[in-house]
Design a protein around this motif. Structure first.
Motif, PDB file in Angstrom:
ATOM      1  N   UNK A 295      38.571  39.766  43.456  1.00  0.00           N
ATOM      2  CA  UNK A 295      39.031  41.031  44.041  1.00  0.00           C
ATOM      3  C   UNK A 295      38.957  42.170  43.029  1.00  0.00           C
ATOM      4  N   UNK A 296      39.234  41.844  41.766  1.00  0.00           N
ATOM      5  CA  UNK A 296      39.145  42.888  40.726  1.00  0.00           C
ATOM      6  C   UNK A 296      37.720  43.436  40.656  1.00  0.00           C
ATOM      7  N   UNK A 297      36.761  42.490  40.677  1.00  0.00           N
ATOM      8  CA  UNK A 297      35.364  42.930  40.554  1.00  0.00           C
ATOM      9  C   UNK A 297      34.960  43.748  41.778  1.00  0.00           C
ATOM     10  N   UNK A 298      35.474  43.338  42.939  1.00  0.00           N
ATOM     11  CA  UNK A 298      35.154  44.107  44.156  1.00  0.00           C
ATOM     12  C   UNK A 298      35.753  45.504  44.096  1.00  0.00           C
ATOM     13  N   UNK A 299      37.001  45.578  43.618  1.00  0.00           N
ATOM     14  CA  UNK A 299      37.658  46.888  43.536  1.00  0.00           C
ATOM     15  C   UNK A 299      36.891  47.814  42.581  1.00  0.00           C
ATOM     16  N   UNK A 300      36.443  47.254  41.454  1.00  0.00           N
ATOM     17  CA  UNK A 300      35.676  48.058  40.496  1.00  0.00           C
ATOM     18  C   UNK A 300      34.372  48.544  41.130  1.00  0.00           C
ATOM     19  N   UNK A 301      33.771  47.663  41.903  1.00  0.00           N
ATOM     20  CA  UNK A 301      32.501  48.038  42.541  1.00  0.00           C
ATOM     21  C   UNK A 301      32.736  49.142  43.574  1.00  0.00           C
ATOM     22  N   UNK A 302      33.835  49.036  44.329  1.00  0.00           N
ATOM     23  CA  UNK A 302      34.152  50.075  45.333  1.00  0.00           C
ATOM     24  C   UNK A 302      34.367  51.419  44.626  1.00  0.00           C
ATOM     25  N   UNK A 303      35.117  51.384  43.516  1.00  0.00           N
ATOM     26  CA  UNK A 303      35.383  52.628  42.777  1.00  0.00           C
ATOM     27  C   UNK A 303      34.072  53.247  42.307  1.00  0.00           C
ATOM     28  N   UNK A 304      33.190  52.413  41.823  1.00  0.00           N
ATOM     29  CA  UNK A 304      31.897  52.901  41.332  1.00  0.00           C
ATOM     30  C   UNK A 304      31.106  53.529  42.488  1.00  0.00           C
ATOM     31  N   UNK A 305      31.067  52.804  43.616  1.00  0.00           N
ATOM     32  CA  UNK A 305      30.299  53.273  44.782  1.00  0.00           C
ATOM     33  C   UNK A 305      30.849  54.592  45.323  1.00  0.00           C
ATOM     34  N   UNK A 306      32.184  54.716  45.310  1.00  0.00           N
ATOM     35  CA  UNK A 306      32.812  55.911  45.902  1.00  0.00           C
ATOM     36  C   UNK A 306      32.996  57.035  44.883  1.00  0.00           C
ATOM     37  N   UNK A 307      32.671  56.774  43.630  1.00  0.00           N
ATOM     38  CA  UNK A 307      32.881  57.788  42.589  1.00  0.00           C
ATOM     39  C   UNK A 307      34.363  58.045  42.335  1.00  0.00           C
ATOM     40  N   UNK A 308      35.186  57.007  42.531  1.00  0.00           N
ATOM     41  CA  UNK A 308      36.648  57.174  42.378  1.00  0.00           C
ATOM     42  C   UNK A 308      37.097  56.739  40.983  1.00  0.00           C
ATOM     43  N   UNK A 309      38.186  57.361  40.516  1.00  0.00           N
ATOM     44  CA  UNK A 309      38.877  56.844  39.334  1.00  0.00           C
ATOM     45  C   UNK A 309      39.807  55.734  39.778  1.00  0.00           C
ATOM     46  N   UNK A 310      40.032  54.753  38.880  1.00  0.00           N
ATOM     47  CA  UNK A 310      41.094  53.769  39.147  1.00  0.00           C
ATOM     48  C   UNK A 310      42.179  53.986  38.102  1.00  0.00           C
ATOM     49  N   UNK A 311      43.429  54.105  38.555  1.00  0.00           N
ATOM     50  CA  UNK A 311      44.530  54.021  37.577  1.00  0.00           C
ATOM     51  C   UNK A 311      45.035  52.586  37.645  1.00  0.00           C
ATOM     52  N   UNK A 312      44.890  51.882  36.532  1.00  0.00           N
ATOM     53  CA  UNK A 312      45.433  50.515  36.443  1.00  0.00           C
ATOM     54  C   UNK A 312      46.773  50.617  35.724  1.00  0.00           C
ATOM     55  N   UNK A 313      47.851  50.475  36.467  1.00  0.00           N
ATOM     56  CA  UNK A 313      49.198  50.573  35.895  1.00  0.00           C
ATOM     57  C   UNK A 313      49.628  49.166  35.503  1.00  0.00           C
ATOM     58  N   UNK A 314      49.614  48.925  34.185  1.00  0.00           N
ATOM     59  CA  UNK A 314      49.888  47.569  33.670  1.00  0.00           C
ATOM     60  C   UNK A 314      51.312  47.519  33.116  1.00  0.00           C
ATOM     61  N   UNK A 315      52.270  47.912  33.948  1.00  0.00           N
ATOM     62  CA  UNK A 315      53.620  48.235  33.467  1.00  0.00           C
ATOM     63  C   UNK A 315      54.461  47.031  33.043  1.00  0.00           C
ATOM     64  N   UNK A 316      54.099  45.827  33.525  1.00  0.00           N
ATOM     65  CA  UNK A 316      55.037  44.716  33.298  1.00  0.00           C
ATOM     66  C   UNK A 316      54.315  43.404  33.008  1.00  0.00           C
ATOM     67  N   UNK A 317      53.043  43.494  32.590  1.00  0.00           N
ATOM     68  CA  UNK A 317      52.258  42.258  32.511  1.00  0.00           C
ATOM     69  C   UNK A 317      52.631  41.407  31.301  1.00  0.00           C
ATOM     70  N   UNK A 318      53.364  41.983  30.336  1.00  0.00           N
ATOM     71  CA  UNK A 318      53.754  41.187  29.154  1.00  0.00           C
ATOM     72  C   UNK A 318      54.630  40.004  29.563  1.00  0.00           C
ATOM     73  N   UNK A 319      55.320  40.148  30.696  1.00  0.00           N
ATOM     74  CA  UNK A 319      56.235  39.084  31.092  1.00  0.00           C
ATOM     75  C   UNK A 319      55.627  38.168  32.146  1.00  0.00           C
ATOM     76  N   UNK A 320      54.441  37.638  31.798  1.00  0.00           N
ATOM     77  CA  UNK A 320      53.887  36.533  32.594  1.00  0.00           C
ATOM     78  C   UNK A 320      54.557  35.291  32.038  1.00  0.00           C
ATOM     79  N   UNK A 321      55.379  34.654  32.846  1.00  0.00           N
ATOM     80  CA  UNK A 321      56.314  33.691  32.274  1.00  0.00           C
ATOM     81  C   UNK A 321      55.849  32.247  32.355  1.00  0.00           C
ATOM     82  N   UNK A 322      54.799  31.999  33.122  1.00  0.00           N
ATOM     83  CA  UNK A 322      54.210  30.656  33.096  1.00  0.00           C
ATOM     84  C   UNK A 322      52.710  30.841  32.956  1.00  0.00           C
ATOM     85  N   UNK A 323      52.084  29.914  32.281  1.00  0.00           N
ATOM     86  CA  UNK A 323      50.626  29.969  32.142  1.00  0.00           C
ATOM     87  C   UNK A 323      50.189  31.052  31.174  1.00  0.00           C
TER      88      UNK A 323
END
Ligand SMILES: Cc1ncc(COP(=O)(O)O)c(C=O)c1O
Length: 505
Positions: A295-323
């Motif tokens: 899905x990430x790759x698809x979203x990037x491709x859509x953004x590219x096709x549409x000429x859109x910016x993506x804001x990736x808000x990575x606000x809480x990813x440090x707390x991946x608690x398993x794996x």
């Protein structure tokens, strides 16, 4: 020109003196002789207030200092100093050899405000009105129980922080005390870039990093620099309400990018141009889900096709608690469309107000200029301290410690909530973030339940608040990271009573 005539009121003989002039309602001119505020200051403030409210009209002659001092029984010097202050601020005009007159001021802002209603009669911009229906959060210390996005502030190593901060202040490195480094302290930018490359798979160099007052100020800047009125923003639904507010304030049309337990619905791409896509792929706000690679790759491709910016808000990813940690989407973007946003609000504490944006090179100069002129700089001594904190290994240590703590607490919270809330609610399958989202199994008014919970100092947030299109998900978002087991049990038991009461209602 009208002339003043003072009558001494009876109350002058008391500790509080009130006086009148002619027909004018001078009861407002109160001098409290017991007040710690100097009488001269009281007299000045009272006269200024009467002038601003146009009770004393332009051109009106004030009594001479000698006369007023006699009438209100204060020293002449006191009146002279009050008049001088009014004169130097332009409220009155004193001409040589003549009396002091009220100046002809344009109607002041304070006289344009209706004292009783507090309603402004002045004009606001569209941007100003964009916030009309929103409340300014009034959090109190009491009000933190179960609040999402709340780390365990008590685990923060304040002694270490204070030592590093003290060092920066005492060293008197004058770099830190001036208008320097408008885009951020260079060592901090370097430290963040190394951290992001190593732990988040972000592709960046230090110069691409802009230090901001938390993620929110980064979102504000980006929405101003990237959006025009009428632009389309495709954002997650449910999605981060504080981002939506800014995009709407910029005049954008928001289209829903639906997120459900089974992932992001990328099949329903809005027609026409998309200017901006807002997403939280590593810890969906508020559900806590993680976007799959396909899905990430698809979203990037859509953004590219549409000429859109993506804001990736990575606000809480440090707390991946398993794996293992899942790298940021920005690292997969070969089109240069992704703007990565991070914050120290969860990993240190929210009030630190330090976040950052990783800018694609093509917009780096524009956003940096806007950040400077809009005043988005962060205190340099704090930035230097944070950079020391990261470089000397304290940040990594603090992260390891809090990850362990939050993993235990999350497990306990999920177990308790299964026991206590299981009849009505179930959690979304997620293992990241310092909050958890639960959906109701049956139809409940989540907003009403959250309102009642708030009255009892439980700061849960209804899931419907994150939804703006049809069929909102009904549920609650809970913060667990700052709570020990016994507080969790107490708060969840209170919540059970609220839910039971609402069933019977
Ligand atoms: C999705 C999302 N982004 C960013 C933030 C952090 O914002 P800030 O750094 O301004 O505190 C939050 C805070 O809760 C959030 O939920």
């Amino acid at each position: 020109m009208r002339k003043w005539r003072y009558e001494r009121s009876n109350s002058l003989r008391n500790k509080r003196s009130t006086f009148r002039a002619g027909q004018l309602p001078l009861d407002a001119l109160l001098i409290d002789r017991d007040s710690p505020e100097p009488i001269q200051r009281q007299l000045y403030a009272a006269l200024r207030d009467l002038i601003l409210r146009r009770v004393l009209t332009p051109g009106l002659k004030l009594p001479s200092t000698r006369e007023l001092s006699k009438r209100i029984m204060v020293s002449r010097n006191t009146v002279v100093r009050a008049y001088e202050q009014l004169d130097s601020e332009g409220y009155v005009e004193t001409r040589q050899g003549s009396n002091t007159c009220v100046a002809d001021l344009p109607l002041s802002p304070s006289s344009a405000i209706d004292d009783d209603s507090g309603k402004q009669t002045g004009h606001l911009s569209n941007f100003g009105h964009a916030f009309d229906s929103l409340e300014l959060p009034q959090f109190s210390v009491l009000h933190t129980a179960l609040r999402p996005s709340t780390p365990d502030v008590a685990s923060f190593p304040f002694k270490t922080w204070n030592r590093l901060l003290g060092g920066n202040l005492l060293r008197q490195n004058f770099d830190l005390f001036n208008y320097n480094y408008p885009t951020g302290y260079p060592q901090l930018k370097k430290a963040i870039a190394s951290y992001l490359q190593a732990y988040r798979g972000v592709r960046c160099e230090a110069h691409q990093i802009l230090i901001t007052n938390g993620a929110q100020s980064g979102l504000d800047l980006l929405s101003r620099v990237l959006l025009d009125r009428g632009d389309t923003v495709w954002m997650e639904e449910p999605g981060y309400d504080n981002a939506r507010v800014l995009f709407s304030a910029a005049g954008a049309h928001i289209k829903p990018l639906h997120v459900t337990s089974s992932g992001w619905d990328l099949d329903r791409v809005p027609d026409g141009d998309i200017r901006l896509i807002y997403s939280t792929p590593s810890c969906q706000a508020p559900l806590g889900l993680t976007m799959r690679m396909e899905q990430r790759l698809r979203l990037l491709e859509i953004a590219h096709r549409k000429g859109a910016w993506i804001i990736e808000d990575d606000f809480d990813s440090e707390y991946r608690l398993t794996g293992a940690s899942i790298p940021a989407m920005q690292g997969n973007d070969s089109f240069g469309r992704t703007i990565y946003i991070g914050t120290f609000a969860k990993t240190l504490f929210p009030a630190i107000r330090i976040g950052f944006v990783v800018l694609p090179r093509s917009i780096e100069p524009s956003v940096n200029r806007a950040a400077f002129y809009c005043g988005h700089q962060v205190s340099l001594p704090l930035q230097a301290t944070l950079s020391d904190f990261i470089m000397s290994g304290h940040f990594a240590r603090h992260l390891r410690r809090t990850r362990r703590l939050y993993a235990q607490r999350r497990e306990v919270f999920l177990e308790l909530s299964r026991d206590l809330l299981g009849e009505w609610m179930e959690p979304f399958e997620a293992d990241v973030g310092i909050q958890v989202a639960f959906r109701f199994k049956r139809s409940f008014n989540d907003a009403a339940i959250a309102r009642r919970a708030n009255e009892l100092n439980l700061n849960v947030v209804p899931l419907s608040r994150y939804c703006h299109f049809s069929d909102p998900i009904r549920g609650l978002v809970f913060g667990y990271a700052a709570l020990d087991e016994s507080s969790m049990r107490t708060h969840l038991s209170t919540l059970v009573e609220i839910i039971r009461a609402s069933e019977g209602a």
